[in-house]
Design an enzyme around this catalytic site. Structure first.
Site, short mmCIF file in Angstrom:
data_model
loop_
_atom_site.label_atom_id
_atom_site.label_comp_id
_atom_site.label_asym_id
_atom_site.label_seq_id
_atom_site.Cartn_x
_atom_site.Cartn_y
_atom_site.Cartn_z
N GLU A 53 18.01 64.14 7.60
CA GLU A 53 18.09 64.84 6.33
C GLU A 53 18.51 66.30 6.58
O GLU A 53 17.99 66.95 7.47
CB GLU A 53 16.71 64.80 5.65
CG GLU A 53 16.64 65.54 4.35
CD GLU A 53 15.23 65.52 3.74
OE1 GLU A 53 14.34 64.82 4.26
OE2 GLU A 53 15.04 66.23 2.74
N GLU A 102 10.41 71.26 9.14
CA GLU A 102 11.13 70.73 7.99
C GLU A 102 12.40 71.53 7.64
O GLU A 102 12.98 71.31 6.58
CB GLU A 102 10.20 70.60 6.78
CG GLU A 102 9.18 69.51 7.02
CD GLU A 102 8.30 69.19 5.83
OE1 GLU A 102 7.60 68.16 5.90
OE2 GLU A 102 8.28 69.94 4.84
N VAL A 157 4.55 61.75 18.97
CA VAL A 157 3.48 62.74 18.85
C VAL A 157 2.29 62.09 18.14
O VAL A 157 2.42 61.60 17.02
CB VAL A 157 3.99 63.97 18.07
CG1 VAL A 157 2.86 64.94 17.76
CG2 VAL A 157 5.10 64.67 18.86
N LYS A 180 29.29 69.74 0.84
CA LYS A 180 29.83 68.38 0.72
C LYS A 180 29.27 67.47 1.82
O LYS A 180 29.28 66.25 1.69
CB LYS A 180 31.35 68.41 0.86
CG LYS A 180 32.07 68.91 -0.37
CD LYS A 180 32.34 67.77 -1.33
CE LYS A 180 33.35 68.18 -2.38
NZ LYS A 180 33.38 67.19 -3.47
N ARG A 193 8.86 79.73 2.35
CA ARG A 193 8.52 79.28 3.70
C ARG A 193 9.25 80.08 4.77
O ARG A 193 8.76 80.20 5.90
CB ARG A 193 8.90 77.81 3.87
CG ARG A 193 8.10 76.88 2.99
CD ARG A 193 8.58 75.46 3.15
NE ARG A 193 7.64 74.52 2.54
CZ ARG A 193 7.58 73.23 2.86
NH1 ARG A 193 8.41 72.75 3.77
NH2 ARG A 193 6.71 72.45 2.29
#
Ligand SMILES: *[C@@H]1O[C@H](CO)[C@@H](O)[C@H](O)[C@H]1NC(C)=O
Ligand SMILES: *[C@@H]1O[C@H](CO)[C@@H](O)[C@H](O)[C@H]1NC(C)=O
Length: 427
Positions: free
Chosen positions: A242, A319, A127, A340, A253
């Protein structure tokens, strides 16, 4: 001889065809040894390098040598140097009128370098909205004929940027402009939609690729294609991105309705309903390394469709969306939602980013990584040459952010480092 063959139960025709095939490989200029040595010659960066950066001592810079870094800094602070490295968008349109010559001059890789790489084709979504030179250097550094590259140029990008990038793409059968373009507004759903358009396009045009990686114009690889392929194999079908608990400071948000006002995200007074199926919302990054099966789920799983519909009026869905999907049971390569199995950006291989508030002096236990040697943009380090020594010791496939206007030497030395490593692995 024939007797021995009979004992081995090898038919004569098989032996003959083996001999012929070997001879063909050895003698054919298009294949075998001829191919590799020709490639090694035409691809090497050490020949006829006339770029303004070539006076830098990259091997010193990569070792963190202070003298080499100071030399580089002295070079990059001059206006004259920046003028010399600037390439206008129009010159890409001119240069790509003769594709063969463009690929030759820019030393694009024209052959898969190994069977191992050929057996694991990758699909990229890139992008971009500006800085054609950064884009072209990124593409060149990851380009290999067996991979696919879908390019999303912002609808609002300057006409010269779109023209230059289309012209570059037109030189390669496996690089294409996405069929549907978005106007990307920072922190809005449109950022996700741009990637989704490329995912759908990539999924449609080929059933061959095995992993998907999304990039932006300010990313740059830290690994060669071979190293990338090997790291992906070692994931055993898993994804790497992540995905961890959302910090309380970011909860607004997803609990308040947001909307676009004057090309920026604004919060409203309206509260959001809980997510569908009470899915736990996790925190992550816009960038991921995911299997083909993950992309298939994104495009078809009704739970994910409901989650995406729900996320359209949140702040920065990029995100949390991929991080959340990564924890939905049944999604290929995902992790069980138990904490975990949380994965931080440091442990995932998708992207190396230096956040300003996690930087610190060496030896400090609070510091996640050493101080930034470039400058900060929105609290993220735009790398300088001084960051390279640390960076190439990390396991991430890509790092963000690079900018030829901030420090062209950082990209230049990384290009050389990767090219040398790729050539050293050609046997
Ligand atoms: C470049 O840096 C290395 C490592 O610090 C040093 O050994 C070498 O002599 C330098 N080369 C040049 C040409 O200055
Ligand atoms: C993918 O292919 C299907 C079936 O041919 C078509 O309906 C759809 O529009 C295509 N999507 C894209 C993004 O090309």
């Amino acid at each position: 001889m024939l007797k021995v063959l009979k004992q081995l139960h090898l038919p004569l025709w098989l032996l003959l065809s083996c001999v012929l095939a070997t001879l063909w490989v050895l003698l054919s200029p298009e294949a075998g040894l001829g191919r590799v040595s020709r490639l090694t010659n035409s691809w090497s960066d050490s020949t006829e390098d006339s770029s303004p950066e070539h006076v830098c001592n990259c091997s010193g810079i990569l070792q963190g040598d202070v003298e080499a870094l100071e030399q580089a800094k002295l070079l990059t602070i001059t206006k004259e140097f920046h003028q010399r490295i600037h390439i206008p968008d129009e010159s890409y349109v001119r240069a790509t009128q003769d594709c063969r010559n463009f690929k030759l001059k820019r030393k694009y890789n024209t052959q898969p370098l190994s069977e191992e790489e050929e057996d694991l084709p990758l699909a990229y979504s890139i992008v971009v909205h500006q800085k054609v030179q950064s884009f072209e250097r990124l593409l060149r550094s990851i380009y290999t004929p067996q991979n696919l590259y879908c390019i999303h140029v912002d609808k609002q990008a300057a006409a010269s940027v779109t023209a230059a990038i289309s012209a570059i793409a037109s030189c390669f059968p496996n690089v294409f402009m996405v069929s549907r373009r978005e106007e990307v507004v920072y922190a809005s759903w449109s950022r996700v939609q741009a990637d989704l358009n490329c995912m759908a396009h990539l999924y449609n045009v080929s059933s061959q690729w095995k992993y998907f990686i999304n990039l932006c114009g300010q990313d740059f690889p830290l690994k060669t294609n071979l190293e990338t392929v090997r790291m992906l194999r070692s994931l055993w079908g898993g994804n790497s991105l992540e995905s961890e608990q959302m910090p309380s400071g970011k909860k607004h948000r997803v609990t308040v309705v947001h909307k676009i006002v004057n090309r920026a995200m604004e919060k409203t007074k309206e509260a959001k309903t809980p997510p569908p199926f009470n899915l736990p919302i996790l925190s992550g990054s816009a960038y991921m390394v995911v299997s083909r099966g993950f992309i298939h789920s994104v495009l078809t799983d009704s739970r994910i469709q409901a989650l995406m519909d729900w996320a359209k009026d949140t702040y920065s869905p990029d995100e949390f969306l991929w991080a959340t999907i990564q924890r939905i049971p049944g999604v290929p390569g995902s992790n069980w939602p138990n904490s975990k199995y949380d994965m931080s950006d440091v442990n995932a291989i998708a992207r190396l980013v230096k956040w300003e508030h996690h930087e610190g002096s060496q030896g400090s236990l609070q510091a996640v990584y050493p101080l930034c040697h470039g400058r900060h943009v929105r609290s993220v380090c735009v790398y300088g040459a001084g960051d390279l020594h640390w960076m190439i010791q990390q396991h991430h496939l890509f790092a963000n952010k690079f900018d030829t206007d901030t420090d062209p030497i950082a990209i230049y030395c990384l290009e050389k480092y990767l090219r040398q490593k790729a050539l050293a692995d050609v046997h």
